[in-house]
Design an enzyme around this catalytic site. Structure first.
Site, short mmCIF file in Angstrom:
data_model
loop_
_atom_site.label_atom_id
_atom_site.label_comp_id
_atom_site.label_asym_id
_atom_site.label_seq_id
_atom_site.Cartn_x
_atom_site.Cartn_y
_atom_site.Cartn_z
NE ARG A 1 -2.80 0.57 3.41
CZ ARG A 1 -2.17 1.18 4.42
NH1 ARG A 1 -1.72 2.41 4.29
NH2 ARG A 1 -1.99 0.54 5.56
CE1 TYR B 1 -14.07 7.45 -18.54
CE2 TYR B 1 -13.84 7.97 -16.21
CZ TYR B 1 -14.06 7.05 -17.21
OH TYR B 1 -14.26 5.74 -16.89
CG ASP C 1 -7.68 11.95 -17.98
OD1 ASP C 1 -6.97 11.28 -18.76
OD2 ASP C 1 -8.65 11.48 -17.37
CE LYS D 1 -10.34 3.37 -19.85
NZ LYS D 1 -10.73 4.73 -19.53
C1 LIG Z 1 -11.26 5.40 -18.43
C2 LIG Z 1 -10.89 6.78 -18.14
C3 LIG Z 1 -10.71 7.21 -16.82
C4 LIG Z 1 -10.95 6.31 -15.63
O1 LIG Z 1 -10.05 5.25 -15.62
P1 LIG Z 1 -10.35 3.83 -14.92
O2 LIG Z 1 -9.07 3.11 -15.12
O3 LIG Z 1 -11.53 3.23 -15.60
O4 LIG Z 1 -10.64 4.11 -13.48
C5 LIG Z 1 -10.34 8.52 -16.61
N1 LIG Z 1 -10.16 9.38 -17.63
C6 LIG Z 1 -10.33 9.00 -18.92
C7 LIG Z 1 -10.12 10.00 -20.00
C8 LIG Z 1 -10.70 7.70 -19.21
O5 LIG Z 1 -10.88 7.34 -20.49
#
Ligand SMILES: *Cc1c(COP(=O)(O)O)cnc(C)c1O
Length: 379
Positions: free
Chosen positions: A46, A100, A172, A197
């Protein structure tokens, strides 16, 4: 070294552990004490400091050209750890409109409960930001490319505006990846990824990352050590393995998306295509200015409303009808009916998120096959 080399080698333990060419998985929750001076140095999963974390953090910092990095249990864990660690009651944040879905809920529900307020701004229009600024504004939150509208903010202006007004700038960059865009080099303070992703790329784990200024990453790490959303060592290993091929995969994603966008923009049954890599896109100039590729996700609006969109979702044979994006396999969905359900109808209308919009996350399949499949589905 070039990013292609960093993706393969950065962060590798030296000397190699037992000579192992792939960094082994350290599946141990706790490690023998070295009489660590600080709580945060206790070696425990952790605390985000197992050998798998250390190796992965070094790789992520190298590829984003950041001073430090932290991995988390998901992209949302990265976002929540960042905001709950760096913001406090009374703070106000400028948020790029239509972010998002999970980030949208984090601001409108979770942070709001703790008295952190926000104003949605059009991040493509710097002239509108001063009016949204308040004495309590602490941060600007943008996305490299918005989801699902694929809008491109004026990123250099965001970084400059944040510096001038002493705001922390967060981005992001999940949709862009460090192959297409280096936000820290442009002046952003912290880059956040859903590594679920493209960075992992194989639709087999969830993971997140935060990369940037050392003091900020350390503050988020200390917060995350308490909040608890750490990445398991086995998932660290998989993410490290996925990262090694990021550059090769992104080249195909970029190519597939632009070719499919061109195909759809000429098709008589398609009303509109959203992809900043198309010269006709209102975001094309900024995409060219900031990105070396426009990414693997595109949106399109078929003629004929929701029934036409749903017929396409049923008729395609290669893309899987599923949420998420950025994997080697193509994925397709209708955001208004799935990922963006939590936005109100009024909000969706205001930003132009029409119910028949289809989001297509191109995989790394052969371009010809994906186009032939769409052609038969539209036929
Ligand atoms: C999928 C996504 C998230 C969240 O990510 P998780 O791994 O599903 O928690 C945040 N920002 C964007 C742009 C995303 O496509």
């Amino acid at each position: 070294m070039k990013i292609d080399t960093q993706l393969v080698h950065a962060g590798e333990p030296s000397p190699r552990i037992g000579g192992a060419v792939a960094t082994p998985i350290f599946q141990s929750s706790t490690f023998e004490s070295r009489n660590e001076a600080s709580y945060h140095d206790i070696r425990y999963i952790r605390m985000n400091n197992t050998p798998n974390h250390v190796a992965l953090h070094a790789k992520l910092a190298a590829i984003e050209e950041g001073e430090a990095a932290l991995t988390t249990a998901s992209g949302m864990a990265a976002l929540s750890a960042t905001f709950f660690s760096l913001l406090k009651t009374g703070d106000h944040v400028l948020v790029q409109q239509c972010p998002y879905g999970g980030s949208h809920s984090l601001f409108t529900h979770d942070l709001a409960k703790f008295g952190v307020t926000h104003t949605f701004v059009d991040a493509t229009k710097p002239q509108t930001w001063d009016a949204a600024l308040r004495p309590a504004t602490r941060a600007f939150y943008a996305e490299a490319l918005t989801n699902p509208l694929l809008e491109v903010a004026d990123h250099a202006a965001v970084a400059r505006f944040a510096k001038r007004n002493r705001l922390i700038s967060f981005i992001d960059s999940t949709f862009a990846t460090p192959i297409n865009f280096k936000p820290l080099a442009l002046g952003y303070d912290l880059v956040i990824h859903s590594c679920t992703k493209y960075l992992n790329g194989h639709s087999d784990i969830v993971a997140g990352a935060i990369v940037g200024r050392k003091d900020l990453v350390e503050a988020v790490t200390h917060g995350a050590n308490h909040l608890g959303g750490c990445l398991d060592p086995h998932a660290c290993f998989l993410l490290d393995r996925g990262l090694k091929t990021l550059s090769l995969r992104m080249a195909r994603h970029n190519e597939n998306a632009v070719r499919i966008a061109e195909f759809l923009s000429r098709h008589p049954k398609i009303e509109k295509v959203l992809y900043p890599g198309l010269e006709s896109s209102p975001h094309h100039q900024r995409a060219r200015q900031y990105f070396s590729g426009s990414g693997g996700v595109l949106g399109f609006v078929p003629k004929g409303g929701i029934p036409a969109a749903d017929a396409i979702l049923r008729a395609v044979k290669i893309p899987v009808h599923a949420a998420s994006l950025g994997g080697v396999e193509s994925l397709i969905l209708r955001p208004a009916g799935s990922t963006h359900q939590q936005m109100s109808e009024a909000e969706k209308r205001a930003v132009g998120l029409v119910p028949e919009l289809i989001r297509y996350s191109t995989g790394i399949e052969a371009t010809e096959d994906l186009i032939a499949d769409l052609a038969q589905a539209l036929g």
